[in-house]
Design a protein around this motif. Structure first.
Motif, PDB file in Angstrom:
ATOM      1  N   ALA A  64     -18.116   3.346  -2.874  1.00 51.73           N
ATOM      2  CA  ALA A  64     -17.698   2.138  -3.595  1.00 51.73           C
ATOM      3  C   ALA A  64     -18.157   0.858  -2.914  1.00 51.73           C
ATOM      4  O   ALA A  64     -17.868  -0.237  -3.405  1.00 51.73           O
ATOM      5  CB  ALA A  64     -16.179   2.128  -3.734  1.00 51.73           C
ATOM      6  N   GLU A  65     -18.866   1.004  -1.776  1.00 56.44           N
ATOM      7  CA  GLU A  65     -19.314  -0.153  -1.001  1.00 56.44           C
ATOM      8  C   GLU A  65     -18.124  -1.035  -0.625  1.00 56.44           C
ATOM      9  O   GLU A  65     -18.177  -2.271  -0.696  1.00 56.44           O
ATOM     10  CB  GLU A  65     -20.379  -0.951  -1.765  1.00 56.44           C
ATOM     11  N   GLY A  66     -17.041  -0.358  -0.251  1.00 53.94           N
ATOM     12  CA  GLY A  66     -15.835  -1.072   0.138  1.00 53.94           C
ATOM     13  C   GLY A  66     -15.573  -0.954   1.624  1.00 53.94           C
ATOM     14  O   GLY A  66     -16.493  -0.736   2.420  1.00 53.94           O
ATOM     15  N   ARG A  67     -14.314  -1.072   1.995  1.00 57.58           N
ATOM     16  CA  ARG A  67     -13.924  -1.014   3.401  1.00 57.58           C
ATOM     17  C   ARG A  67     -12.759  -0.049   3.569  1.00 57.58           C
ATOM     18  O   ARG A  67     -12.029   0.220   2.616  1.00 57.58           O
ATOM     19  CB  ARG A  67     -13.506  -2.400   3.908  1.00 57.58           C
ATOM     20  N   MET A  68     -12.575   0.409   4.798  1.00 54.97           N
ATOM     21  CA  MET A  68     -11.419   1.236   5.103  1.00 54.97           C
ATOM     22  C   MET A  68     -10.837   0.798   6.443  1.00 54.97           C
ATOM     23  O   MET A  68     -11.558   0.301   7.311  1.00 54.97           O
ATOM     24  CB  MET A  68     -11.787   2.722   5.158  1.00 54.97           C
ATOM     25  N   ILE A  69      -9.544   0.948   6.575  1.00 56.03           N
ATOM     26  CA  ILE A  69      -8.864   0.749   7.861  1.00 56.03           C
ATOM     27  C   ILE A  69      -8.125   2.044   8.144  1.00 56.03           C
ATOM     28  O   ILE A  69      -7.200   2.411   7.418  1.00 56.03           O
ATOM     29  CB  ILE A  69      -7.877  -0.430   7.803  1.00 56.03           C
ATOM     30  N   ASP A  70      -8.563   2.760   9.177  1.00 53.85           N
ATOM     31  CA  ASP A  70      -7.951   4.048   9.510  1.00 53.85           C
ATOM     32  C   ASP A  70      -6.811   3.833  10.508  1.00 53.85           C
ATOM     33  O   ASP A  70      -6.826   2.875  11.295  1.00 53.85           O
ATOM     34  CB  ASP A  70      -9.005   4.975  10.103  1.00 53.85           C
ATOM     35  N   ASP A  71      -5.813   4.745  10.457  1.00 53.31           N
ATOM     36  CA  ASP A  71      -4.653   4.642  11.348  1.00 53.31           C
ATOM     37  C   ASP A  71      -4.098   3.220  11.346  1.00 53.31           C
ATOM     38  O   ASP A  71      -3.895   2.592  12.391  1.00 53.31           O
ATOM     39  CB  ASP A  71      -5.022   5.060  12.775  1.00 53.31           C
ATOM     40  N   ALA A  72      -3.858   2.707  10.140  1.00 52.39           N
ATOM     41  CA  ALA A  72      -3.488   1.302   9.977  1.00 52.39           C
ATOM     42  C   ALA A  72      -2.206   0.941  10.708  1.00 52.39           C
ATOM     43  O   ALA A  72      -2.028  -0.217  11.115  1.00 52.39           O
ATOM     44  CB  ALA A  72      -3.348   0.975   8.486  1.00 52.39           C
ATOM     45  N   PHE A  81      -3.949  -7.916   7.099  1.00 56.01           N
ATOM     46  CA  PHE A  81      -3.661  -9.019   6.181  1.00 56.01           C
ATOM     47  C   PHE A  81      -4.951  -9.705   5.749  1.00 56.01           C
ATOM     48  O   PHE A  81      -5.185  -9.933   4.543  1.00 56.01           O
ATOM     49  CB  PHE A  81      -2.722 -10.014   6.870  1.00 56.01           C
ATOM     50  N   HIS A  82      -5.822 -10.034   6.681  1.00 55.25           N
ATOM     51  CA  HIS A  82      -7.066 -10.720   6.346  1.00 55.25           C
ATOM     52  C   HIS A  82      -8.006  -9.807   5.552  1.00 55.25           C
ATOM     53  O   HIS A  82      -8.693 -10.266   4.631  1.00 55.25           O
ATOM     54  CB  HIS A  82      -7.748 -11.232   7.610  1.00 55.25           C
ATOM     55  N   ALA A  83      -8.033  -8.519   5.899  1.00 63.40           N
ATOM     56  CA  ALA A  83      -8.875  -7.579   5.159  1.00 63.40           C
ATOM     57  C   ALA A  83      -8.392  -7.446   3.714  1.00 63.40           C
ATOM     58  O   ALA A  83      -9.196  -7.356   2.783  1.00 63.40           O
ATOM     59  CB  ALA A  83      -8.872  -6.221   5.856  1.00 63.40           C
ATOM     60  N   TRP A  84      -7.075  -7.413   3.523  1.00 65.10           N
ATOM     61  CA  TRP A  84      -6.504  -7.329   2.170  1.00 65.10           C
ATOM     62  C   TRP A  84      -6.906  -8.549   1.356  1.00 65.10           C
ATOM     63  O   TRP A  84      -7.349  -8.427   0.202  1.00 65.10           O
ATOM     64  CB  TRP A  84      -4.985  -7.226   2.269  1.00 65.10           C
ATOM     65  N   ASN A  85      -6.797  -9.734   1.936  1.00 65.47           N
ATOM     66  CA  ASN A  85      -7.173 -10.957   1.226  1.00 65.47           C
ATOM     67  C   ASN A  85      -8.661 -10.989   0.910  1.00 65.47           C
ATOM     68  O   ASN A  85      -9.078 -11.417  -0.177  1.00 65.47           O
ATOM     69  CB  ASN A  85      -6.798 -12.195   2.059  1.00 65.47           C
ATOM     70  N   LEU A  86      -9.482 -10.536   1.855  1.00 67.12           N
ATOM     71  CA  LEU A  86     -10.924 -10.525   1.646  1.00 67.12           C
ATOM     72  C   LEU A  86     -11.308  -9.592   0.505  1.00 67.12           C
ATOM     73  O   LEU A  86     -12.204  -9.893  -0.298  1.00 67.12           O
ATOM     74  CB  LEU A  86     -11.641 -10.111   2.935  1.00 67.12           C
ATOM     75  N   PRO A  93     -13.277  -2.894  -2.789  1.00 68.23           N
ATOM     76  CA  PRO A  93     -12.012  -2.207  -2.536  1.00 68.23           C
ATOM     77  C   PRO A  93     -11.761  -1.921  -1.066  1.00 68.23           C
ATOM     78  O   PRO A  93     -12.676  -1.599  -0.305  1.00 68.23           O
ATOM     79  CB  PRO A  93     -12.152  -0.905  -3.336  1.00 68.23           C
ATOM     80  N   LEU A  94     -10.501  -2.020  -0.693  1.00 66.59           N
ATOM     81  CA  LEU A  94     -10.048  -1.722   0.658  1.00 66.59           C
ATOM     82  C   LEU A  94      -9.116  -0.524   0.603  1.00 66.59           C
ATOM     83  O   LEU A  94      -8.164  -0.512  -0.179  1.00 66.59           O
ATOM     84  CB  LEU A  94      -9.290  -2.933   1.233  1.00 66.59           C
ATOM     85  N   LEU A  95      -9.389   0.482   1.424  1.00 66.17           N
ATOM     86  CA  LEU A  95      -8.528   1.657   1.510  1.00 66.17           C
ATOM     87  C   LEU A  95      -7.865   1.654   2.889  1.00 66.17           C
ATOM     88  O   LEU A  95      -8.545   1.674   3.917  1.00 66.17           O
ATOM     89  CB  LEU A  95      -9.338   2.933   1.300  1.00 66.17           C
ATOM     90  N   ILE A  96      -6.546   1.597   2.888  1.00 60.61           N
ATOM     91  CA  ILE A  96      -5.761   1.515   4.113  1.00 60.61           C
ATOM     92  C   ILE A  96      -5.146   2.886   4.366  1.00 60.61           C
ATOM     93  O   ILE A  96      -4.353   3.374   3.559  1.00 60.61           O
ATOM     94  CB  ILE A  96      -4.662   0.452   3.981  1.00 60.61           C
ATOM     95  N   VAL A  97      -5.520   3.526   5.461  1.00 62.40           N
ATOM     96  CA  VAL A  97      -5.097   4.897   5.763  1.00 62.40           C
ATOM     97  C   VAL A  97      -4.007   4.871   6.831  1.00 62.40           C
ATOM     98  O   VAL A  97      -4.154   4.223   7.870  1.00 62.40           O
ATOM     99  CB  VAL A  97      -6.288   5.737   6.258  1.00 62.40           C
ATOM    100  N   ALA A  98      -2.908   5.571   6.571  1.00 58.35           N
ATOM    101  CA  ALA A  98      -1.789   5.591   7.514  1.00 58.35           C
ATOM    102  C   ALA A  98      -1.006   6.891   7.365  1.00 58.35           C
ATOM    103  O   ALA A  98      -1.166   7.617   6.376  1.00 58.35           O
ATOM    104  CB  ALA A  98      -0.877   4.390   7.286  1.00 58.35           C
ATOM    105  N   ASP A  99      -0.159   7.162   8.344  1.00 56.80           N
ATOM    106  CA  ASP A  99       0.710   8.340   8.257  1.00 56.80           C
ATOM    107  C   ASP A  99       1.697   8.209   7.099  1.00 56.80           C
ATOM    108  O   ASP A  99       1.950   9.166   6.370  1.00 56.80           O
ATOM    109  CB  ASP A  99       1.503   8.520   9.558  1.00 56.80           C
ATOM    110  N   HIS A 100       2.260   7.015   6.958  1.00 51.88           N
ATOM    111  CA  HIS A 100       3.280   6.766   5.950  1.00 51.88           C
ATOM    112  C   HIS A 100       3.082   5.387   5.346  1.00 51.88           C
ATOM    113  O   HIS A 100       2.427   4.525   5.943  1.00 51.88           O
ATOM    114  CB  HIS A 100       4.686   6.844   6.561  1.00 51.88           C
ATOM    115  N   ALA A 101       3.671   5.191   4.187  1.00 53.74           N
ATOM    116  CA  ALA A 101       3.696   3.873   3.563  1.00 53.74           C
ATOM    117  C   ALA A 101       4.982   3.157   3.962  1.00 53.74           C
ATOM    118  O   ALA A 101       5.967   3.802   4.324  1.00 53.74           O
ATOM    119  CB  ALA A 101       3.621   4.005   2.041  1.00 53.74           C
TER     120      ALA A 101
END
Length: 212
Positions: A64-72, A81-86, A93-101
């Motif tokens: 998708a030519e987007g971004r990801m943040i692993d172990d957020a 916060f800045h990545a979400w705004n960008l 699209p930004l995909l934020i990866v974490a253990d839990h929400a």
């Protein structure tokens, strides 16, 4: 079962970028394939460790030519916060990866907390029998271990069906095969190897759950 792959040519036999899709993750993959319809240009990807969530996020961000943040949950909140705004500004699209929400993942920055509250949560579940078996076959194949369907069925009835358990089972059998100087895994070889590491279900009740 099918596989979620990058639309890139790779050498024959290159399989590190394959993600096996089953009931436990099909809804997540469907959501990622339709990211253009997201209410915001971000999503939270959560699920058990060893579930392939980071691999799936990498595949998605490239496709998708987007971004990801692993172990957020380990990343500075201001960075997220800045990545979400960008992502909203440039529509990538930004995909934020974490253990839990949240709220299981404690977010202290109010502005980030409000943005994550508006962000869809994509949840990978523990594998069912079909996905667990498919992942076993895949892992055995990757390690050049031969395991027949009889062994796959035997394992399914005797171990916890979690991603973490699967990795530990394959590691134990790979080590046992190495020690025995063979690549074919039989039930007589598997039983003591799994017993020695406490991976076989104990008793006739519900399987004991493994701790990370």
């Amino acid at each position: 079962m099918n596989q979620f792959r990058l639309p890139l040519q790779r050498p024959d036999g290159a399989r590190k970028d394959e993600f096996i899709v089953g009931h436990a993750n099909a809804r997540v993959v469907h959501h990622l394939e339709h990211w253009g319809a997201w209410p915001v240009m971000a999503a939270l990807l959560v699920g058990p460790r060893k579930s392939g969530r980071s691999l799936l996020a990498r595949l998605f961000s490239k496709r998708a030519e987007g971004r990801m943040i692993d172990d957020a949950h380990r990343v500075a909140e201001a960075e997220i916060f800045h990545a979400w705004n960008l992502a909203q500004a440039d529509r990538k699209p930004l995909l934020i990866v974490a253990d839990h929400a949240p709220p299981e993942w404690t977010v202290r920055l109010p502005d980030l907390r409000s943005r994550l509250a508006a962000t869809p949560v994509l949840r990978i579940e523990e594998p069912d029998d079909a996905l667990f078996a498919a992942l076993l076959r895949d892992q055995f194949d990757r390690r050049e271990l031969f395991a027949g369907e009889e062994l796959i069925g035997w394992i399914l009835k005797r171990v916890d069906r979690t991603y973490l358990s699967l990795v530990r089972v394959v590691d134990a059998l790979d080590d046992a095969a190495h020690d025995a100087d063979r690549r074919r895994i039989s039930i007589p070889l598997a039983r003591p190897a799994l017993q020695a590491r406490g991976l076989l279900v104990q008793g006739a009740g519900e399987p004991r759950r493994e701790k990370a």
